[in-house]
Motif scaffolding. Structure first.
Motif, PDB file in Angstrom:
ATOM      1  N   TYR A 121       0.884  -1.160   0.000  1.00  0.00           N
ATOM      2  CA  TYR A 121       0.000   0.000   0.000  1.00  0.00           C
ATOM      3  C   TYR A 121       0.923   1.210   0.000  1.00  0.00           C
ATOM      4  N   HIS A 122       0.874   1.948  -1.091  1.00  0.00           N
ATOM      5  CA  HIS A 122       1.927   2.899  -1.413  1.00  0.00           C
ATOM      6  C   HIS A 122       1.390   4.293  -1.709  1.00  0.00           C
ATOM      7  N   ASN A 123       2.123   5.284  -1.206  1.00  0.00           N
ATOM      8  CA  ASN A 123       1.894   6.681  -1.544  1.00  0.00           C
ATOM      9  C   ASN A 123       3.216   7.195  -2.117  1.00  0.00           C
ATOM     10  N   PRO A 124       3.285   7.424  -3.425  1.00  0.00           N
ATOM     11  CA  PRO A 124       4.555   7.826  -4.036  1.00  0.00           C
ATOM     12  C   PRO A 124       5.102   9.161  -3.547  1.00  0.00           C
ATOM     13  N   ARG A 125       4.288   9.957  -2.874  1.00  0.00           N
ATOM     14  CA  ARG A 125       4.770  11.240  -2.343  1.00  0.00           C
ATOM     15  C   ARG A 125       5.470  11.077  -0.993  1.00  0.00           C
ATOM     16  N   CYS A 126       5.394   9.883  -0.415  1.00  0.00           N
ATOM     17  CA  CYS A 126       5.975   9.614   0.900  1.00  0.00           C
ATOM     18  C   CYS A 126       7.356   8.983   0.743  1.00  0.00           C
ATOM     19  N   SER A 127       8.356   9.582   1.366  1.00  0.00           N
ATOM     20  CA  SER A 127       9.727   9.068   1.236  1.00  0.00           C
ATOM     21  C   SER A 127       9.861   7.669   1.829  1.00  0.00           C
ATOM     22  N   LYS A 128       9.200   7.393   2.934  1.00  0.00           N
ATOM     23  CA  LYS A 128       9.267   6.055   3.543  1.00  0.00           C
ATOM     24  C   LYS A 128       8.624   5.021   2.625  1.00  0.00           C
ATOM     25  N   SER A 129       7.556   5.397   1.992  1.00  0.00           N
ATOM     26  CA  SER A 129       6.883   4.498   1.065  1.00  0.00           C
ATOM     27  C   SER A 129       7.774   4.229  -0.155  1.00  0.00           C
TER      28      SER A 129
ATOM     29  N   GLN B  22      11.000   4.327  -0.144  1.00  0.00           N
ATOM     30  CA  GLN B  22      12.093   3.475   0.334  1.00  0.00           C
ATOM     31  C   GLN B  22      11.657   2.009   0.400  1.00  0.00           C
ATOM     32  N   ALA B  23      10.445   1.766   0.873  1.00  0.00           N
ATOM     33  CA  ALA B  23       9.930   0.395   0.944  1.00  0.00           C
ATOM     34  C   ALA B  23       9.806  -0.202  -0.451  1.00  0.00           C
ATOM     35  N   LEU B  24       9.314   0.580  -1.392  1.00  0.00           N
ATOM     36  CA  LEU B  24       9.198   0.126  -2.775  1.00  0.00           C
ATOM     37  C   LEU B  24      10.569  -0.260  -3.325  1.00  0.00           C
ATOM     38  N   LYS B  25      11.552   0.569  -3.063  1.00  0.00           N
ATOM     39  CA  LYS B  25      12.915   0.304  -3.534  1.00  0.00           C
ATOM     40  C   LYS B  25      13.470  -0.980  -2.904  1.00  0.00           C
ATOM     41  N   LEU B  26      13.222  -1.187  -1.620  1.00  0.00           N
ATOM     42  CA  LEU B  26      13.687  -2.412  -0.954  1.00  0.00           C
ATOM     43  C   LEU B  26      13.098  -3.657  -1.620  1.00  0.00           C
ATOM     44  N   LEU B  27      11.807  -3.615  -1.908  1.00  0.00           N
ATOM     45  CA  LEU B  27      11.154  -4.753  -2.551  1.00  0.00           C
ATOM     46  C   LEU B  27      11.714  -4.994  -3.950  1.00  0.00           C
ATOM     47  N   GLU B  28      11.925  -3.917  -4.696  1.00  0.00           N
ATOM     48  CA  GLU B  28      12.482  -4.044  -6.050  1.00  0.00           C
ATOM     49  C   GLU B  28      13.902  -4.594  -6.000  1.00  0.00           C
ATOM     50  N   GLU B  29      14.715  -4.099  -5.055  1.00  0.00           N
ATOM     51  CA  GLU B  29      16.101  -4.579  -4.930  1.00  0.00           C
ATOM     52  C   GLU B  29      16.160  -6.055  -4.563  1.00  0.00           C
TER      53      GLU B  29
ATOM     54  N   ASP C 202       8.195 -10.363  -6.012  1.00  0.00           N
ATOM     55  CA  ASP C 202       7.007 -10.283  -6.847  1.00  0.00           C
ATOM     56  C   ASP C 202       5.924  -9.667  -5.967  1.00  0.00           C
ATOM     57  N   PHE C 203       5.492  -8.463  -6.315  1.00  0.00           N
ATOM     58  CA  PHE C 203       4.511  -7.778  -5.480  1.00  0.00           C
ATOM     59  C   PHE C 203       3.646  -6.867  -6.333  1.00  0.00           C
ATOM     60  N   HIS C 204       2.516  -6.540  -5.783  1.00  0.00           N
ATOM     61  CA  HIS C 204       1.554  -5.636  -6.416  1.00  0.00           C
ATOM     62  C   HIS C 204       1.592  -4.319  -5.633  1.00  0.00           C
ATOM     63  N   VAL C 205       1.543  -3.201  -6.337  1.00  0.00           N
ATOM     64  CA  VAL C 205       1.479  -1.887  -5.706  1.00  0.00           C
ATOM     65  C   VAL C 205       0.042  -1.386  -5.785  1.00  0.00           C
ATOM     66  N   ARG C 206      -0.482  -1.023  -4.638  1.00  0.00           N
ATOM     67  CA  ARG C 206      -1.798  -0.394  -4.608  1.00  0.00           C
ATOM     68  C   ARG C 206      -1.630   1.022  -4.097  1.00  0.00           C
ATOM     69  N   ARG C 207      -1.869   1.953  -4.975  1.00  0.00           N
ATOM     70  CA  ARG C 207      -1.786   3.371  -4.611  1.00  0.00           C
ATOM     71  C   ARG C 207      -3.118   3.732  -3.962  1.00  0.00           C
TER      72      ARG C 207
ATOM     73  N   LEU D  90       2.647   0.151   3.962  1.00  0.00           N
ATOM     74  CA  LEU D  90       2.098  -1.086   4.516  1.00  0.00           C
ATOM     75  C   LEU D  90       2.383  -2.205   3.530  1.00  0.00           C
ATOM     76  N   LEU D  91       2.827  -3.335   4.043  1.00  0.00           N
ATOM     77  CA  LEU D  91       3.014  -4.508   3.205  1.00  0.00           C
ATOM     78  C   LEU D  91       2.090  -5.595   3.723  1.00  0.00           C
ATOM     79  N   ASP D  92       1.335  -6.182   2.813  1.00  0.00           N
ATOM     80  CA  ASP D  92       0.323  -7.186   3.150  1.00  0.00           C
ATOM     81  C   ASP D  92       0.641  -8.470   2.404  1.00  0.00           C
ATOM     82  N   ARG D  93       0.685  -9.564   3.149  1.00  0.00           N
ATOM     83  CA  ARG D  93       0.966 -10.867   2.568  1.00  0.00           C
ATOM     84  C   ARG D  93      -0.308 -11.693   2.393  1.00  0.00           C
TER      85      ARG D  93
END
Length: 117
Positions: free
Chosen positions: A7-15, A17-24, A28-33, A94-97
């Protein structure tokens, strides 16, 4: 691996960072803005149930929208109603499994859920 949703807000630096961690990690994940595609009250209740935290931790209580509600001793229903009405109050990232969810504060917190997948 279990399906992951960020669960992502692209304007949030922490969000971001989390996106970058998952990509690095090559996850395999889905982004829900969630600001563009808000969660329903039912989705919020289900997400809260998967957290290892109280529903109050899902809410950004320092936000002006929260303060404007002027809730004293809010209940679980109050928190869920506020989140459904004001999606920007949702804590992020937020990351949801699907069976468990974590708040990524700090962003590296999400890695425990990734590693457990």
């Amino acid at each position: 691996m279990t399906s992951l949703t960020l669960y992502h807000n692209p304007r949030c630096s922490k969000s971001r960072q989390a996106l970058k961690l998952l990509e690095e990690r090559g996850c395999d994940f889905h982004v829900r803005r969630y600001l563009d595609d808000p969660l329903s009250r039912e989705e919020l209740a289900a997400l809260a149930a998967r957290l290892d935290a109280d529903v109050a931790e899902l809410v950004r209580t320092g936000d002006s929208d929260w303060k404007a509600l002027q809730l004293t001793a809010p209940s679980t229903d109050d928190y869920l109603d506020a989140l459904a009405e004001h999606p920007r109050l949702l804590q992020r990232p937020l990351l949801d499994r699907g069976d468990r969810a974590v708040i990524g504060r700090p962003p590296a917190t999400i890695l425990a859920l990734v590693d457990a997948s």
